[in-house]
Motif scaffolding. Structure first.
Motif, PDB file in Angstrom:
ATOM      1  N   LEU A  66     -49.647 -59.427   4.471  1.00  9.79           N
ATOM      2  CA  LEU A  66     -49.562 -60.232   5.690  1.00  9.79           C
ATOM      3  C   LEU A  66     -50.465 -59.655   6.781  1.00  9.79           C
ATOM      4  CD1 LEU A  66     -45.731 -60.918   5.813  1.00  9.79           C
ATOM      5  CD2 LEU A  66     -47.501 -62.626   5.473  1.00  9.79           C
ATOM      6  N   LEU A  67     -50.459 -58.344   6.922  1.00 14.09           N
ATOM      7  CA  LEU A  67     -51.303 -57.683   7.913  1.00 14.09           C
ATOM      8  C   LEU A  67     -52.769 -58.058   7.706  1.00 14.09           C
ATOM      9  CD1 LEU A  67     -51.917 -55.433  10.076  1.00 14.09           C
ATOM     10  CD2 LEU A  67     -51.939 -53.819   8.169  1.00 14.09           C
ATOM     11  N   VAL A  68     -53.215 -57.976   6.456  1.00 11.60           N
ATOM     12  CA  VAL A  68     -54.613 -58.269   6.126  1.00 11.60           C
ATOM     13  C   VAL A  68     -54.923 -59.750   6.305  1.00 11.60           C
ATOM     14  CG1 VAL A  68     -56.260 -58.371   4.208  1.00 11.60           C
ATOM     15  CG2 VAL A  68     -54.882 -56.306   4.570  1.00 11.60           C
ATOM     16  N   GLN A  69     -54.092 -60.594   5.716  1.00  6.57           N
ATOM     17  CA  GLN A  69     -54.376 -62.027   5.706  1.00  6.57           C
ATOM     18  C   GLN A  69     -54.210 -62.672   7.080  1.00  6.57           C
ATOM     19  OE1 GLN A  69     -56.169 -62.188   2.896  1.00  6.57           O
ATOM     20  NE2 GLN A  69     -55.261 -64.159   2.420  1.00  6.57           N
ATOM     21  N   ASN A  70     -53.314 -62.146   7.909  1.00  5.00           N
ATOM     22  CA  ASN A  70     -53.131 -62.723   9.240  1.00  5.00           C
ATOM     23  C   ASN A  70     -54.435 -62.722  10.025  1.00  5.00           C
ATOM     24  OD1 ASN A  70     -50.412 -63.260   8.860  1.00  5.00           O
ATOM     25  ND2 ASN A  70     -49.704 -61.462   9.962  1.00  5.00           N
ATOM     26  N   ALA A  71     -55.162 -61.622   9.935  1.00  8.65           N
ATOM     27  CA  ALA A  71     -56.433 -61.526  10.668  1.00  8.65           C
ATOM     28  C   ALA A  71     -57.420 -62.565  10.155  1.00  8.65           C
ATOM     29  CB  ALA A  71     -57.010 -60.123  10.528  1.00  8.65           C
ATOM     30  N   ARG A 117     -45.951 -67.041  -0.158  1.00  9.87           N
ATOM     31  CA  ARG A 117     -44.585 -66.691  -0.579  1.00  9.87           C
ATOM     32  C   ARG A 117     -43.961 -65.699   0.401  1.00  9.87           C
ATOM     33  NH1 ARG A 117     -45.351 -64.551  -5.703  1.00  9.87           N
ATOM     34  NH2 ARG A 117     -45.318 -62.449  -4.857  1.00  9.87           N
ATOM     35  N   GLU A 118     -44.735 -64.691   0.805  1.00 10.85           N
ATOM     36  CA  GLU A 118     -44.227 -63.711   1.773  1.00 10.85           C
ATOM     37  C   GLU A 118     -43.901 -64.375   3.111  1.00 10.85           C
ATOM     38  OE1 GLU A 118     -43.438 -60.449   1.649  1.00 10.85           O
ATOM     39  OE2 GLU A 118     -43.778 -60.488  -0.508  1.00 10.85           O
ATOM     40  N   MET A 119     -44.732 -65.326   3.500  1.00 10.88           N
ATOM     41  CA  MET A 119     -44.516 -66.008   4.769  1.00 10.88           C
ATOM     42  C   MET A 119     -43.213 -66.815   4.739  1.00 10.88           C
ATOM     43  SD  MET A 119     -47.324 -68.144   6.967  1.00 10.88           S
ATOM     44  CE  MET A 119     -48.022 -68.745   5.494  1.00 10.88           C
ATOM     45  N   VAL A 120     -42.938 -67.451   3.613  1.00 12.48           N
ATOM     46  CA  VAL A 120     -41.749 -68.295   3.502  1.00 12.48           C
ATOM     47  C   VAL A 120     -40.484 -67.471   3.261  1.00 12.48           C
ATOM     48  CG1 VAL A 120     -40.639 -70.105   2.134  1.00 12.48           C
ATOM     49  CG2 VAL A 120     -43.066 -70.285   2.709  1.00 12.48           C
ATOM     50  N   PHE A 121     -40.576 -66.472   2.378  1.00  7.60           N
ATOM     51  CA  PHE A 121     -39.376 -65.755   1.953  1.00  7.60           C
ATOM     52  C   PHE A 121     -39.260 -64.334   2.497  1.00  7.60           C
ATOM     53  CE2 PHE A 121     -40.255 -68.832  -1.501  1.00  7.60           C
ATOM     54  CZ  PHE A 121     -39.115 -69.601  -1.371  1.00  7.60           C
ATOM     55  N   GLY A 122     -40.277 -63.873   3.230  1.00 12.04           N
ATOM     56  CA  GLY A 122     -40.241 -62.511   3.755  1.00 12.04           C
ATOM     57  C   GLY A 122     -39.271 -62.361   4.913  1.00 12.04           C
ATOM     58  N   PRO A 124     -38.240 -62.213   8.458  1.00  9.65           N
ATOM     59  CA  PRO A 124     -38.832 -62.708   9.706  1.00  9.65           C
ATOM     60  C   PRO A 124     -38.767 -61.707  10.853  1.00  9.65           C
ATOM     61  CG  PRO A 124     -36.729 -63.780   9.314  1.00  9.65           C
ATOM     62  CD  PRO A 124     -37.031 -62.960   8.091  1.00  9.65           C
ATOM     63  N   THR A 125     -38.001 -60.614  10.682  1.00 11.61           N
ATOM     64  CA  THR A 125     -37.947 -59.599  11.741  1.00 11.61           C
ATOM     65  C   THR A 125     -39.097 -58.608  11.643  1.00 11.61           C
ATOM     66  OG1 THR A 125     -36.529 -58.080  10.461  1.00 11.61           O
ATOM     67  CG2 THR A 125     -35.425 -59.766  11.815  1.00 11.61           C
ATOM     68  N   GLU A 126     -39.812 -58.610  10.522  1.00 10.28           N
ATOM     69  CA  GLU A 126     -40.964 -57.721  10.375  1.00 10.28           C
ATOM     70  C   GLU A 126     -42.116 -58.260  11.228  1.00 10.28           C
ATOM     71  OE1 GLU A 126     -41.237 -54.846   8.935  1.00 10.28           O
ATOM     72  OE2 GLU A 126     -39.219 -54.841   8.116  1.00 10.28           O
ATOM     73  N   PRO A 127     -42.837 -57.391  11.932  1.00 14.87           N
ATOM     74  CA  PRO A 127     -43.855 -57.874  12.872  1.00 14.87           C
ATOM     75  C   PRO A 127     -44.993 -58.665  12.229  1.00 14.87           C
ATOM     76  CG  PRO A 127     -43.950 -55.471  12.636  1.00 14.87           C
ATOM     77  CD  PRO A 127     -42.706 -55.931  11.949  1.00 14.87           C
ATOM     78  N   HIS A 128     -45.426 -58.285  11.037  1.00 14.89           N
ATOM     79  CA  HIS A 128     -46.540 -59.006  10.413  1.00 14.89           C
ATOM     80  C   HIS A 128     -46.082 -60.381   9.922  1.00 14.89           C
ATOM     81  CE1 HIS A 128     -48.582 -55.296  10.963  1.00 14.89           C
ATOM     82  NE2 HIS A 128     -47.868 -54.668  10.054  1.00 14.89           N
ATOM     83  N   HIS A 129     -44.827 -60.464   9.519  1.00 16.63           N
ATOM     84  CA  HIS A 129     -44.258 -61.758   9.120  1.00 16.63           C
ATOM     85  C   HIS A 129     -44.158 -62.662  10.338  1.00 16.63           C
ATOM     86  CE1 HIS A 129     -41.132 -64.668   8.031  1.00 16.63           C
ATOM     87  NE2 HIS A 129     -41.557 -64.517   6.801  1.00 16.63           N
TER      88      HIS A 129
END
Length: 200
Positions: A66-71, A117-122, A124-129
């Motif tokens: 998520l960290l990588v792909q968000n950017a 998948r991480e975005m949907v099921f990860g 949500p309290t994690e900052p990158h999510h």
């Protein structure tokens, strides 16, 4: 000098430098091998940090992705906004907005599907999510703006349709049946579905 303009202290600069090394290492390894084939130890080694330090920045490999792909996603969204501004019809503008996001997601198909998948099921309290969800929200806001401007929809209706269009895109990208589909095929499918749901 205002608080906002003061330079970062040494500790903050060191944290930022570590984050940049982690992001660069994870980005390179994920792109080369795919997220499933890369270990957190490999990322830590490539970033020249310990695994304990790595987990201070991202608790799981999914969070690292998520960290990588968000950017990449944020950059793609900006390109899409620019392209959409050149279009005059709602369908063309929506497709222009989403095309760079689709392209970004398909650079490495397995990574793109894992990201969704991480975005949907990860967690949500994690900052990158949370950041990933914020980018999705920005995409939906941009889509709603297009629908208001080009299709003459009221804001509430445009917002609802923007969420539907977001679901169309994410399902098209994540579906197993589309693993071998080209970017052009996915965009054509999105175009057909968007045209079908917009009021005539």
């Amino acid at each position: 000098m205002s608080v906002a303009s003061q330079p970062l202290g040494r500790r903050e600069r060191n944290k930022q430098a570590k984050l940049e090394r982690i992001t660069a290492a994870a980005s390179e390894l994920f792109a080369e091998h795919g997220v499933d084939e890369v270990t957190t130890q490999q990322i830590a080694d490539a970033a020249d940090i310990g695994t304990g330090t790595l987990f201070l920045y991202a608790k799981t490999k999914g969070e690292l992705l998520l960290l990588v792909q968000n950017a990449h996603y944020a950059t793609a969204l900006e390109r899409g906004r620019t392209a959409a501004a050149e279009e005059t019809s709602a369908v063309d503008a929506v497709v222009a907005l989403l095309a760079p996001v689709v392209e970004c997601n398909r650079v490495q198909v397995d990574n793109g599907r894992t990201y969704l998948r991480e975005m949907v099921f990860g967690d949500p309290t994690e900052p990158h999510h949370a950041e990933a969800l914020a980018i999705v929200g920005q995409t939906e806001e941009a889509t709603a703006g297009i629908l208001t401007q080009h299709a003459g929809l009221a804001e509430a209706e445009a917002s609802t349709l923007a969420r539907v269009i977001s679901a169309i895109m994410f399902l098209g990208l994540a579906a197993s049946v589309n693993v071998d589909s080209s970017i052009e095929e996915i965009l054509a499918s999105i175009r057909t579905q968007v045209a079908a749901i917009l009021p005539r």
